[in-house]
Each structure stands twice: as structure tokens, then as C-alpha cells.
Design a protein around this motif. Structure first.
Motif, PDB file in Angstrom:
ATOM      1  N   VAL A 144       0.766  -1.309   0.193  1.00 30.46           N
ATOM      2  CA  VAL A 144      -0.188   0.130   0.026  1.00 30.46           C
ATOM      3  C   VAL A 144       0.865   1.426   0.034  1.00 30.46           C
ATOM      4  O   VAL A 144       2.035   1.810   1.238  1.00 30.46           O
ATOM      5  N   ASP A 145       1.230   1.863  -1.129  1.00 26.62           N
ATOM      6  CA  ASP A 145       2.212   2.993  -1.225  1.00 26.62           C
ATOM      7  C   ASP A 145       0.866   4.250  -0.969  1.00 26.62           C
ATOM      8  O   ASP A 145       2.608   5.872  -0.641  1.00 26.62           O
ATOM      9  N   ASP A 146       0.043   3.977  -0.832  1.00 31.56           N
ATOM     10  CA  ASP A 146      -0.567   5.332  -0.530  1.00 31.56           C
ATOM     11  C   ASP A 146      -0.348   5.908   0.953  1.00 31.56           C
ATOM     12  O   ASP A 146      -1.232   4.560   1.133  1.00 31.56           O
ATOM     13  N   PRO A 147      -0.119   6.888   1.719  1.00 29.22           N
ATOM     14  CA  PRO A 147       0.087   7.436   3.122  1.00 29.22           C
ATOM     15  C   PRO A 147      -1.718   6.866   3.455  1.00 29.22           C
ATOM     16  O   PRO A 147      -1.866   6.515   5.217  1.00 29.22           O
ATOM     17  N   LEU A 159      -6.793   2.070   6.363  1.00 30.80           N
ATOM     18  CA  LEU A 159      -6.810   0.892   6.629  1.00 30.80           C
ATOM     19  C   LEU A 159      -6.135   0.451   8.478  1.00 30.80           C
ATOM     20  O   LEU A 159      -6.776   0.152   9.104  1.00 30.80           O
ATOM     21  N   TRP A 160      -5.952   0.774   9.012  1.00 31.34           N
ATOM     22  CA  TRP A 160      -5.494   0.584  10.300  1.00 31.34           C
ATOM     23  C   TRP A 160      -6.163   1.599  10.888  1.00 31.34           C
ATOM     24  O   TRP A 160      -5.850   0.811  12.284  1.00 31.34           O
ATOM     25  N   LYS A 161      -6.819   2.364  10.403  1.00 33.93           N
ATOM     26  CA  LYS A 161      -7.752   2.807  11.230  1.00 33.93           C
ATOM     27  C   LYS A 161      -9.346   1.927  11.431  1.00 33.93           C
ATOM     28  O   LYS A 161      -8.937   1.729  12.565  1.00 33.93           O
ATOM     29  N   ILE A 162      -9.167   0.726  10.781  1.00 34.65           N
ATOM     30  CA  ILE A 162     -10.227  -0.050  10.870  1.00 34.65           C
ATOM     31  C   ILE A 162      -9.747  -1.217  11.764  1.00 34.65           C
ATOM     32  O   ILE A 162     -10.353  -1.347  12.565  1.00 34.65           O
ATOM     33  N   ARG A 163      -8.436  -1.049  11.692  1.00 36.79           N
ATOM     34  CA  ARG A 163      -7.715  -1.620  12.968  1.00 36.79           C
ATOM     35  C   ARG A 163      -7.777  -1.378  14.281  1.00 36.79           C
ATOM     36  O   ARG A 163      -8.155  -2.020  15.176  1.00 36.79           O
ATOM     37  N   ALA A 164      -7.548  -0.077  14.095  1.00 39.32           N
ATOM     38  CA  ALA A 164      -7.366   0.209  15.229  1.00 39.32           C
ATOM     39  C   ALA A 164      -9.418   0.735  16.221  1.00 39.32           C
ATOM     40  O   ALA A 164      -9.117   0.715  17.020  1.00 39.32           O
ATOM     41  N   ASP A 165     -10.039   0.681  15.309  1.00 37.79           N
ATOM     42  CA  ASP A 165     -11.061   0.325  15.750  1.00 37.79           C
ATOM     43  C   ASP A 165     -11.172  -0.682  16.023  1.00 37.79           C
ATOM     44  O   ASP A 165     -12.967  -0.829  16.460  1.00 37.79           O
TER      45      ASP A 165
END
Length: 935
Positions: free
Chosen positions: A352-355, A361-367
């Protein structure tokens, strides 16, 4: 301890001793209600709450607790998942006042902080030096360093940076003996308690070496392995994870690390979560800093709430692993990612090159915790949410775990730190049934036995708390348990520190919040309201400042910093209203106080992982409280505002009324009579709106819904919308019949009145959408009513769903318009303040995409403008309204370059900006109309 003092006498003596030291203990039912739960399953009403300001205060509190036999439970942000931060005595709340970053030492790569410092605040202080605190739980934007130390928190990147215990250098603590100590890694502290501890360890080396510290994520119990001679008798690291049962932390020195220059996310897809877990050893060979498992069902929740367009693409599969690689060399990092993709057993995957995509995606994991609780057909809970096994055994463990769930008739959703072998899970325990607690106990006991067979730990990072302390006998031998009890006796001989946790634990199935509703019938008879207020699981996302990421929730908490003004705090008080123990009746003063500063912004409805909708609950409470009673003046003036607008229009009295409101004397009288804040300006009634005519022409038909605000007050948003739609190939027409959504009746709790207006509006709007003509609304908060409150108020009227699907924002309709191209906005800088209901209910992605396609440089403001309909206008809310605006909106507007466009579709937002910033904001329609059409 004075044995002569019993019950309230003991508490009174404790309170009196602290009062003499200038330390107040809040024993009100409001304070007690706010702290009955953390993010776990348990509900225990404390006797009071104390907010220490210094280490000396903490020492005085502990001394008084020893003298008078009052139990203490230390608490940070209350995001603990296992009932670690609830207790029957007094809560020692460190987040509010013990929140100073004492020092950041870039040379030594350390930071010294008080326990109430939020992890994200420490990260922000360390970042200018190129440093960070390694552990980063998913709650990092609200959890405290003290809480992380208490539970030995880890987070997704523990693979790269270690646990909290691995990052603590020194601790200042107050023991349960009253001793104040500073313990440092690599240094021996002189103390009779530590001398006795040293002797105890020497007598039990075999037990410690064989049962403790067997693998990295063995967090359950006391981490006695740190006290072994070969580990340097490291008391500082040993105290990490003791959950406030041995000492209260007053200050911590923690290790900081440098982030490598480059990071890259790799997303891998697998047929199932056990298949993903099987691949953990292969992934670990590539030295990731994070390797997180995610179940498809969690992603499905996001898709249902915010639409599939809000989800970045993912590889095929029903389970994914999100991998983070870091390196100082960008080319080498890319090679490592390519090697990982070749070596793993995934069905598919990519970098995933776009920050921004990676962040989403990491936000989904954080929630994860909140999403998991909403992913199953029945409510899902923690309790067994934190087991860990060696990573090379994780796949087999998950298959056996699935079989165990099936054997007990349960369903679970696993996710978590697959690279560390740590699995979080939310399970649909039937806690609301008569046998629910017993079924819960039977399952967790069997699950503990299963973990033991795999050589695992009951907890991998959340600690044991009340959820797992009673299961430690299934993991440790009697000798190990006896050793932990002896350690407890050394540090806390009076058993005043967090009793019921780790040593002499309470049974795992008692004091659970949900079963109380069955044991003791609810005081409130509305089963839907009862269920809804218990949606809050306490994860505390409402405490986080997420405005920079577009989060709206929770503006009142950001303005005041008080637990009572958070979504979670309000939910806790409403839960107590339902139970009827601490809070009694719809008109209870505790309920009035917590709801007073709720802006009804619906930020929680969009941002809370559990979908709590406090605006809706407030509306219900107000409706019940004032049923057949005289209401506040503002409910008649502002709640009936559309009615007054039509009245003024019908009499053609706009000029007279505007002049009266502008008059110093008459204006003051009007504000007082209406319950309006005297410092507030009043919007001017329009005299020109009805003269607007839709342009003639052919094209696709579209109807323009002129809501009550747009119809009654000054503004030219309608003409701009007509211009844009005509240029887009439509033949717009104005709906000439009144259609009021009842929003002001809803927010002031006049729900029967709202229903009447909604039904009347359905008579107007439904035939239009039923005939195939789309409707474009002007005011986003009014459009949002059809997609939220109207469905609740008129659940049996099928016309509501049709209208909800047929009424669009301008951006939503243009996004569906083939061949339409936005005007060229390259070089245009925009500060956009989405209306709260727009962002939280409708979603602002269509507007963002349109502006991006147009080439505009957009700074989206999160949070709330602070006016929020009637809230900021009502007397008593002015200071909070301004403080909310100051959290994000006003600083951004002040910092904007000259010529920057301020965009605000919400009527309230434009009023607030005009009054507080002296800036005229425009709508999206006005921006597009001013730039013409691109061909």
C-alpha cells in the motif's frame, strides 16, 4: 487500620482526613455513576472519586486508605478491557490532573511523565526530536501511560518496539505499605519491602524460572521473571503489569526510540483467519514491526455504516494480515516487501503505497474492539478477548478455539496481533439471559484450559483484571499462586490496592453489567432505550481528539475535558438511570447535568465504533422529562423555529422583526423571552427567497427541497443550487409545499411534534421520489433526519425508507450524473467545515471527491462548529459553544491565507463563523456556481 470504623463511618473518616490535606473526595452519585465501569464487562459502583494533583497527594490518599481501611483503584483513561479499573472503594483518577510531561531528554532518549499523560501526547512531544514511545495500543489517542504500565500494554507494533515493560526505565511509586520509592532498571533501591522481595525470590527461583516469562506475550499474573538474578532483579519492569495491586505510579521515566526513515504497509489475504495465523512464522522471518489479523466481518461493519466507497481495496479472502515493515533504506524496504509477498502463503496481496489509504486501513484495525462488538447477529462482548499462544501454534489454536465456540453454541470474531500470537475476540455471550453468567463462566474456564494446553497466557496485553484473575489457577501451579500472594502481602499488607484482582480474585462471572438487567428489572420500561444505552462498551474513543482526521466526536469533551461531558460518561449515567440504583428518574439531576452540554451533533453515531447515538438518547430523555410539563422557553422559541419562520413570512413581517431583533432594547427582551444567550446574534429572516424562480429549460427532472431554515432566513444557497443543477443538465424545480423534517422538535425532545411534521412532509416528498424524480436538499442536517431519526420515529412507515433513499445532497447527485465535470478549482484553497450531521450521518466523501476532482486544495476541519442548531444559542451554553469552535475551526480560519474559501453547507456553521470569526462562509453550490462549468 482502625477496625472500629465500619461502612460509611470508615469512608467519612477517610474523606475527612483528605479534606484536612486539601484533597477532595467526590462522593456524589454523578461521580460514582461515571466510574462504575471501564471498557470491560463489569459494573461496580465506587464509593467516591479522587483526583490527585501531585505525588504528595497520592501518598496522602494511600496513607488515608491504610489508616481507615478504604480500598483504592487507580485509573487512567478507563480503557481497560478486563475490569482492571473498577472497584468498590475510591477511584484514584490520574488522567485529569496528573497529566504533565515532566521532561523529554533527546540525548538519553527518555521521557519522564506523570501517569495521566495520554500516549499520543507523549508521541507529539517526542516527535520533534525524531523519537517515539514504542508501544502503541489501538487506544493510543486516549489511553494513559500510567494505564499502559498498569496493564503492560503492547499494541500492534510491539513486534518492533516491545511491551510497556520493555520500555520502562524508572518508576516513582507509592506502595500499599505507604512507602514512596523510586525504582530504576539496573539500580538497587534501598527498601525493607524490596529486601524482603529479594529474599522471597531467592527462595523460589525454580518456580519462577519454570512458570514465568516463558514467551513474550505471557502477561497474566505477576511478571516475576524480571526479578531473577540473571535479569538483574529489575523491580521497575516487574511492577509493569501488576494492575495497581502493589503500588500506585506517580511518575515514570520511559525509553524513547527513533523511527526508521521509511515505512511500508503490505496487505495479505487468506481464506480464513486460521489460515492467516498459519502464515505467521513466514511473516515473522521478514522482521515486521506489526503483523495484524483482521476478519472480514469487521470490514463489513464499516461498509454497512459508511458505504463500500469508504473502504480501500483489499485482497480476496475472508481474513487479512496487515503487515508493517520499516527501514532506513527505501530501496531495501521495497525489496523486503517484495520478498514477503513471494514467501508468504497468502491468496493475494500487495504493498500500500498511498499513506492515506494505509492510514484508513490501520484505522479499521484500531477500531477493532468496537467493530467486533457490532459484527455478529447478537451483541458481542469481551471478557475472553486477550489470550496469547506462541505464534507458531496460533493457527492450530484458532481452529480448536473455533471448535470450542461451536461446542458452547457461541460465535466469535478473532483479530489482533498475529505476529505475537495474541488474539483479541468478541463473543456473543448470552449475558442477558438467566443462565448467561453461568454459560460465560463455563466457556472461559474451558478456554483457559485450551490456552494452557497450548502453553499460552490468559492475557497477552490487557491484563487479567476481574475477567481473568479468577482463572489463573488454570494457568499457574498452586506454588506459583502462593508466591504471588506472598508478593502481594509484602507490597500491600492491608489489601487496600485494587482488591479482587490477581490475588484473592472475585469470581469471573459476578458484578457483570449486562446480567444486572435480568437480575434486577430495569427502572426504565423502554427495552430499546435500555439496549441502546448499553451499546457503549467504554472503549473511550470519545475521549480522543480526532479532529485532524475528520472525527466529530466528542466536541463537548474536547472543550471541557470532563468525563461527564463525554459520550461514554453520558452513557454510564444513562445506564445507571436504567438500573435505578444511583440515578433515579428521567428528571434526575445527574441526567440533566450530563446531557446539558451534549450538542446533539451525532458525532458519536458516526465515530463511535459501537454506534452510540447520544443525540437520539438525549431527545428521548427530554421527551420523557417534559412530558405533560412546562418546558424551558428555548424549547418553544427554538424548538418551534420553523413555525415562527412561516408565521413571520405569512405576515410579511420579516423587516419589522429583523429591525426589532437589531434594536438594543427590544433585542435584549426578545432574547430573554426566548431563552437565548444575550451575547448571541440572531439570524435575519429573509424577504427574498420566495421570489426565486427555477430557470426554464429541458433536462432530467430534479426537485429542490427548500427546508425550513433555508426558507426562513437570509442566504442565496437555493439560487446557486439551481444554477449548478441546470448547468449539469437537469431541469430543477422548487417544491412549493412546506416539508419540515422536524429537526428542531427532535433536538428539543418534542418527539410527537416531530412525528406529525415528518408524516406531513412524507405526504409532500414521497410522491416525488415514488415517481422517479430525485430530490436535492439544501440543508444537510435536514437531509440527515431522513436517514437517521425519521427511521426511528416512524419505523413502520415504509415511505421513510423511500424518501431516505431519494433525497440527496448536491454532491451526491452530481456524483451520480454521467459526463458531469466540476469546474476548475485548481489554485483555490478551501477550508471545509462539514456540518456534524453531514459528516456523521450522510458522510462527506461525495463532497471530498468532488472537490478533489475539481483540483481544489482542501483542508477539512473535523470536530464541530459549536453552534449545533439550538445548542449554542441557548442561554448557558455560550462559553462551551465558543470553546468547541476553538478546538479546530476558528484556529484554522485564523491561520488561513487571504483569499481562502471557507466552505460550510450547514446553516449553523455559517452563523457561527460569521459571528465568531467575522468570516462569510459559502455553500458548495455557491462555490461551484461562482466558477461556472468545465467543458
Amino acid at each position: 487500620m482502625s477496625e472500629a470504623l465500619l461502612g460509611d463511618d470508615r469512608l467519612d473518616a477517610f474523606t475527612g482526613a483528605l479534606d484536612a490535606s486539601g484533597i477532595a473526595v467526590d462522593r456524589t452519585n454523578l461521580a460514582r455513576a461515571l466510574y462504575t465501569s471501564d471498557a470491560g464487562l463489569y459494573r461496580i459502583a465506587p464509593q467516591g472519586v479522587v483526583y490527585p494533583r501531585s505525588a504528595a497527594d497520592v501518598a496522602a490518599i494511600v496513607a488515608a486508605s491504610i489508616e481507615h481501611g478504604v480500598a483504592l483503584t487507580a485509573r487512567g483513561a478507563g480503557t481497560s478491557c478486563a475490569g482492571n479499573a473498577v472497584g468498590r472503594g475510591v477511584i484514584v483518577e490520574t488522567r485529569t490532573r496528573l497529566d504533565t510531561i515532566v521532561a523529554v531528554d533527546p540525548a538519553a532518549r527518555t521521557a519522564t511523565v506523570q501517569p495521566g499523560v495520554v500516549q499520543a501526547a507523549l508521541q507529539a512531544a517526542a516527535a520533534p526530536h525524531g523519537l517515539r514511545f514504542g508501544p502503541d495500543p489501538s487506544t493510543s489517542n486516549r489511553c494513559t501511560i500510567g494505564g499502559m504500565i498498569g496493564n503492560n500494554a503492547c499494541g500492534p507494533r510491539a513486534l518492533g518496539y516491545g511491551r510497556s515493560a520493555d520500555n520502562v526505565v524508572a518508576l516513582d511509586v507509592v506502595l500499599g505499605t505507604g512507602e514512596r520509592l523510586r525504582v530504576e532498571s539496573g539500580a538497587r533501591t534501598q527498601s525493607p519491602t524490596l529486601d524482603a522481595l529479594h529474599d522471597l525470590v531467592a527462595e523460589n527461583l525454580a518456580v519462577i524460572r519454570t512458570e514465568f516469562g516463558r514467551f513474550k506475550r505471557q502477561v497474566s499474573g505477576y511478571s516475576l521473571e524480571h526479578l531473577l538474578p540473571e535479569n538483574g532483579f529489575d523491580v521497575a519492569r516487574f511492577l509493569v503489569g501488576t494492575e495497581g495491586t502493589l503500588a500506585v505510579v506517580t511518575e515514570a521515566t520511559v525509553r524513547l526510540v527513533a523511527d526508521p526513515l521509511h515505512k511500508l504497509m503490505v496487505v495479505l489475504g487468506y481464506p480464513s483467519m486460521p489460515d492467516a495465523a498459519d502464515d505467521a512464522p513466514s511473516i515473522l522471518r521478514h522482521r515486521p514491526t506489526a503483523a495484524e489479523g483482521l476478519d472480514r466481518r469487521m470490514v463489513d461493519v464499516v461498509a454497512r455504516r459508511r458505504g463500500t466507497a469508504s473502504l480501500p481495496p483489499l485482497p480476496a479472502g475472508d481474513g487479512w494480515v496487515f503487515v508493517e515493515l520499516v527501514d532506513d533504506d527505501a530501496d531495501r524496504l521495497r525489496e523486503r516487501a517484495d520478498d514477503l509477498l513471494r514467501d508468504c502463503a497468502a491468496m493475494g496481496g500487495w504493498t500500500v503505497d498511498d499513506p492515506d489509504v494505509a492510514a484508513a486501513l490501520w484505522k479499521i484495525r484500531a477500531d477493532g474492539a468496537g467493530l467486533a462488538e457490532s459484527s455478529l447477529a447478537e451483541p458481542a462482548y469481551g471478557g475472553w478477548e486477550d489470550a496469547a499462544v506462541p505464534p507458531d501454534r496460533l493457527g492450530a489454536y484458532l481452529r480448536d478455539f473455533d471448535a470450542l465456540l461451536a461446542a458452547h453454541g457461541l460465535h466469535g470474531l478473532p483479530y489482533g496481533h498475529f505476529g505475537d500470537g495474541c488474539v483479541h475476540c468478541r463473543i456473543d455471550f448470552p449475558l442477558g439471559t438467566p443462565d448467561g453468567p453461568d454459560r460465560y463462566r463455563a466457556f472461559v474456564e474451558a478456554a483457559a484450559d485450551l490456552v494452557g494446553r497450548y502453553g499460552g497466557s490468559l492475557s497477552g496485553e490487557h491484563g487479567d483484571g476481574r475477567a481473568r484473575s479468577g482463572l489463573l489457577s488454570r494457568m499457574y501451579s498452586p506454588e506459583a499462586l502462593a508466591l504471588m500472594a506472598k508478593v502481594k502481602d509484602l507490597f500491600d499488607p492491608h489489601r487496600v490496592l485494587n482488591p479482587g484482582v490477581l490475588v484473592d480474585p472475585d469470581p469471573v462471572h459476578v458484578d457483570m453489567r449486562i446480567p444486572l438487567l435480568h437480575i434486577r428489572p430495569p427502572a426504565i420500561g423502554d427495552p430499546r432505550f435500555v439496549a441502546n444505552v448499553h451499546r457503549c462498551s467504554g472503549v473511550g474513543k470519545c475521549l480522543a481528539d480526532g479532529a485532524s482526521a475528520g472525527q466529530v466526536m466528542c466536541p463537548s469533551y474536547l472543550a471541557t475535558g470532563k468525563e461527564k461531558d463525554s459520550t461514554r460518561g453520558r452513557a454510564r449515567v444513562l445506564q445507571e438511570l436504567v438500573s435505578g440504583e444511583l440515578v433515579r428518574g428521567w428528571d434526575a439531576p445527574e441526567v440533566a447535568e450530563v446531557l446539558d452540554l451534549c450538542l446533539s451533533c451525532k458525532g458519536c453515531a458516526g465515530d463511535c465504533p459501537r454506534g452510540v447515538d447520544m443525540a437520539s438518547y438525549k431527545s428521548i430523555v427530554l421527551d420523557e422529562r417534559y412530558r405533560r410539563r412546562v418546558r424551558p422557553r428555548s424549547h418553544y422559541a427554538l424548538g418551534w423555529l420553523p413555525r415562527w419562520g412561516r408565521f413571520v413570512s405569512r405576515l410579511r413581517a420579516a423587516r419589522v422583526v429583523n429591525a426589532a431583533m437589531a434594536n438594543r432594547v427590544l433585542g435584549r427582551w426578545i432574547r430573554a423571552a426566548a431563552g437565548v444567550e444575550p451575547r448571541r446574534g440572531l439570524p435575519r429572516f429573509t424577504t427574498a427567497r420566495r421570489s426565486i424562480a427555477a430557470p426554464a429549460g429541458s433536462g432530467k427532472p430534479v426537485a429542490i427541497w427548500v427546508d425550513s431554515f433555508t426558507d426562513s432566513f437570509e442566504g442565496d444557497g437555493v439560487s446557486a443550487a439551481l444554477t449548478v443543477l441546470t448547468a449539469a443538465g437537469y431541469a430543477p424545480r422548487l417544491i412549493d409545499r412546506t416539508a419540515c423534517c422536524g429537526l428542531t422538535w427532535i433536538t428539543t425532545g418534542q418527539r410527537d411534534g416531530a412525528r406529525r411534521r415528518l408524516r406531513a412532509s412524507l405526504d409532500v416528498l414521497h410522491p416525488i421520489v415514488a415517481g422517479g424524480t430525485p430530490i436535492v436538499g439544501i440543508e444537510p442536517s435536514c437531509i440527515a433526519v431522513w436517514r437517521s431519526d425519521a427511521l426511528d420515529l416512524l419505523p413502520d412507515d415504509e415511505r421513510v425508507r423511500a424518501v431516505a433513499a431519494g433525497v440527496f445532497t448536491l454532491a451526491e447527485l452530481l456524483a451520480q450524473t454521467p459526463d458531469w465535470r466540476p469546474p476548475d478549482l485548481r489554485g483555490v484553497s478551501v477550508i471545509a467545515q462539514p456540518h456534524c450531521h453531514h459528516a456523521s450521518v450522510l458522510g462527506w466523501s461525495a463532497d471530498a471527491d468532488l472537490l478533489s476532482r475539481a483540483g481544489a486544495d482542501v483542508q477539512r476541519i473535523g470536530g464541530c462548529c459549536g453552534l449545533a442548531g439550538n445548542f449554542g444559542v441557548e442561554k448557558g451554553h455560550y462559553e462551551t459553544s465558543v470553546a468547541v469552535a476553538e478546538t479546530a475551526l476558528l484556529p484554522a480560519v485564523r491561520a488561513a491565507e487571504p483569499g481562502t474559501v471557507v466552505l460550510a453547507d450547514g446553516f449553523s456553521c455559517r452563523l457561527q463563523l460569521d459571528e465568531l470569526a467575522g468570516r462569510r462562509a459559502i455553500t458548495l453550490a455557491q462555490l461551484l456556481a461562482s466558477r461556472g462549468t468545465r467543458t
